[in-house]
Scaffold this active site. Sequence first.
Site, mmCIF file in Angstrom:
data_model
loop_
_atom_site.group_PDB
_atom_site.id
_atom_site.type_symbol
_atom_site.label_atom_id
_atom_site.label_comp_id
_atom_site.label_asym_id
_atom_site.label_seq_id
_atom_site.Cartn_x
_atom_site.Cartn_y
_atom_site.Cartn_z
ATOM 1 C CB CYS A 1 -0.867 -0.024 1.260
ATOM 2 S SG CYS A 1 -1.827 1.468 1.507
ATOM 3 C CB CYS B 1 -3.101 3.921 -5.534
ATOM 4 S SG CYS B 1 -4.397 2.997 -4.656
ATOM 5 C CG HIS C 1 -7.134 -0.241 -4.464
ATOM 6 N ND1 HIS C 1 -6.429 -0.107 -3.288
ATOM 7 C CD2 HIS C 1 -8.285 -0.886 -4.150
ATOM 8 C CE1 HIS C 1 -7.146 -0.638 -2.302
ATOM 9 N NE2 HIS C 1 -8.261 -1.117 -2.799
#
Length: 254
Positions: A73, A184, A186
């Site tokens: 992360c 990021c 994601h």
Amino acid sequence: MSHILVFDSGIGGTSVLSHLQTRVQHANFSYVMDNAYLPYGLQPQEVIKSRIKALIHWQEQCLGNVDLIIIACNTASTYALEEARKHTGLPIIGVVPAVKPAALSSRSRHIALLATPATSNNSYTHKLIADFTSGCKVETLHSTELVRIAERFYWHNALDQLALYKEIEQLHIPDSVDRLVLGCTHFPLIGEHIKTCLPPHMELVDSGEAIANRAVSLLASHETSIKKVPAKEVRFYATAPILDSKKEIALIDL
Ligand code: DGL
């Protein structure tokens, strides 16, 4: 057999996990998501630090033997990597935006970083940009909506194409940018779809492969003493229930 703990606020860290599974073949993985606090990109630094501290405490008390922790992360790594290292003697690899390789490979000398609001606006990231992108102009952009779109895509296999297009459009990425750093974890989950919203000369850059290479070198001494053992399944843990999940996920309290 090594045991690797991979951590993220949500499902983003699986973009790093898949590189790890390809490169580190005989390891067990525990994947922990702190989805009770998702999105991390809107959390203050003090909250992130305390969650990382809680994670390490949980790992010691409940998970036991771990050889390597990967904070998959960017937000948690840029905010709390130093904090994490204060609380454990285990090796920790953090994931930070790949601005260095992007700057090195940019021909137009104009790159953009797309991360969470927390990652884009913190001093660690500013220093990373100052230290490793000299001679390049760097746009720092942020989005929380893309985190939401990636979570939905992963859990419900549904891509909100219109929301994605609108979000990318409102970022107003200058045309002279030729490298877009996905800062990021994601975002690589929907990387192919992000790419369809961009002009073809903009290449996406992320840290996933570099992290897997780093893990391989850190585990190297371990691995030589280990005979080929097939990897077991990943065990998933979450801090909040996930509805309709096809995976078996243990609910934990950090
Ligand atoms: N996947 C995370 C990152 O790399 C955080 C996303 C979020 O929870 O805001 O920054």
